[in-house]
Design an enzyme around this catalytic site. Structure first.
Site, short mmCIF file in Angstrom:
data_model
loop_
_atom_site.label_atom_id
_atom_site.label_comp_id
_atom_site.label_asym_id
_atom_site.label_seq_id
_atom_site.Cartn_x
_atom_site.Cartn_y
_atom_site.Cartn_z
CE LYS A 40 -3.49 0.48 2.94
NZ LYS A 40 -4.25 0.72 4.18
CE LYS A 97 -6.46 -3.89 3.06
NZ LYS A 97 -5.34 -3.17 3.70
O1 LIG Z 1 -4.91 -1.75 6.15
C1 LIG Z 1 -4.48 -1.19 7.17
C2 LIG Z 1 -4.03 0.21 7.13
O2 LIG Z 1 -2.85 0.34 6.40
C3 LIG Z 1 -4.01 0.85 8.43
O3 LIG Z 1 -3.32 2.08 8.40
P1 LIG Z 1 -3.27 2.94 9.74
O4 LIG Z 1 -2.91 2.00 10.84
O5 LIG Z 1 -2.23 3.98 9.51
O6 LIG Z 1 -4.63 3.50 9.89
#
Ligand SMILES: O=C[C@H](O)COP(=O)(O)O
Length: 240
Positions: A40, A97
């Site tokens: 991501k 996802k």
């Molecule tokens: O899929 C999970 C996310 O990357 C969570 O990101 P975060 O913990 O910064 O909200």
């Protein structure tokens, strides 16, 4: 061959999903105990996708030591949804996802996706945002469409956290509704290490992290492998 998700609905404790931006972080996350290494772009908000070449490189770098998932962005409609899932699955990941708006999650035509998702053979998780007040009524639609699971994340990453939007009771209801439908369930949204015990109690299939496991809790900064190891340690089996 991609590493399959490799966990069931009956596991004793949630698995650990860690979002990574590149091969270095992917190797660190897998080495520190992440079950799901989630490709991501943290600079692009909640569902920023990485370039297909980067996702492929991450899959190769992890080399089967963990399941690699990848973010396919947020779908604008049914056609766009299928395209996004196909392009991301083609990177050889073990799980995709993709974010769904409330309108799409509730769209009766979503069922038409079932054939396409089944043919892909890559499990896909629908991401719903806490800000949209995700409803358990949407879940049967997701199951009929062939999604392998559903998760709740926060769209905003600079303010309210998951548990500011939804009570533990609402999160437990979501997880249980997923379980009844045979769907995996995930919870995320600016979670910290200290959230692990109480959110584990909701019984999700996995908990997802970026900011809370990054250096200085800055999700745009580098991943902190020591925090990943600590998350792994705290994910103890839930008492029966
Ligand atoms: O899929 C999970 C996310 O990357 C969570 O990101 P975060 O913990 O910064 O909200």
């Amino acid at each position: 061959m991609p590493h399959a998700i490799g966990f069931s609905l009956d596991q004793p404790a949630p698995r650990l999903l860690v979002s990574v931006r590149d091969t270095r972080e992917a190797v660190e996350a897998a080495g520190a105990g992440a079950d799901l290494v989630d490709a991501k772009d943290p600079d692009e908000g909640a569902l920023g996708s990485l370039a297909p070449d980067t996702v492929r490189a991450i899959t190769l770098a992890v080399g089967g030591r963990a399941c690699v998932s990848a973010v396919a962005g947020e779908a604008a409609g049914l056609g766009d949804l299928v395209t996004r899932i196909r392009v991301t699955a083609a990177c050889g990941v073990g799980m995709v996802k993709v974010a769904l708006s409330p309108a799409l999650a509730a769209d009766p035509d979503l069922e038409r996706l079932a054939g396409a998702l089944g043919a892909l053979g890559t499990p896909t998780v629908a991401v719903l945002f806490a800000e949209d007040g995700p409803r358990t009524e949407w879940l049967p639609n997701l199951a009929l469409a062939g999604f392998a699971g559903a998760m709740i994340d926060t769209r905003g990453k600079a303010g309210l956290r998951l548990t500011d939007h939804l009570t533990l009771s609402a999160l437990t209801d979501f997880v249980m509704a997923c379980r009844r439908l045979g769907l995996l369930s995930g919870l995320a949204g600016s979670l910290t290490l200290d959230d692990i015990p109480r959110l584990s109690g909701c019984g999700p299939s996995y908990l997802g992290f970026r900011g809370g496991l990054s250096v200085g809790s800055d999700r745009r900064g580098r991943l902190d492998p020591a925090r990943v190891s600590e998350a792994r340690r705290r994910l103890a089996p839930v008492a029966a």
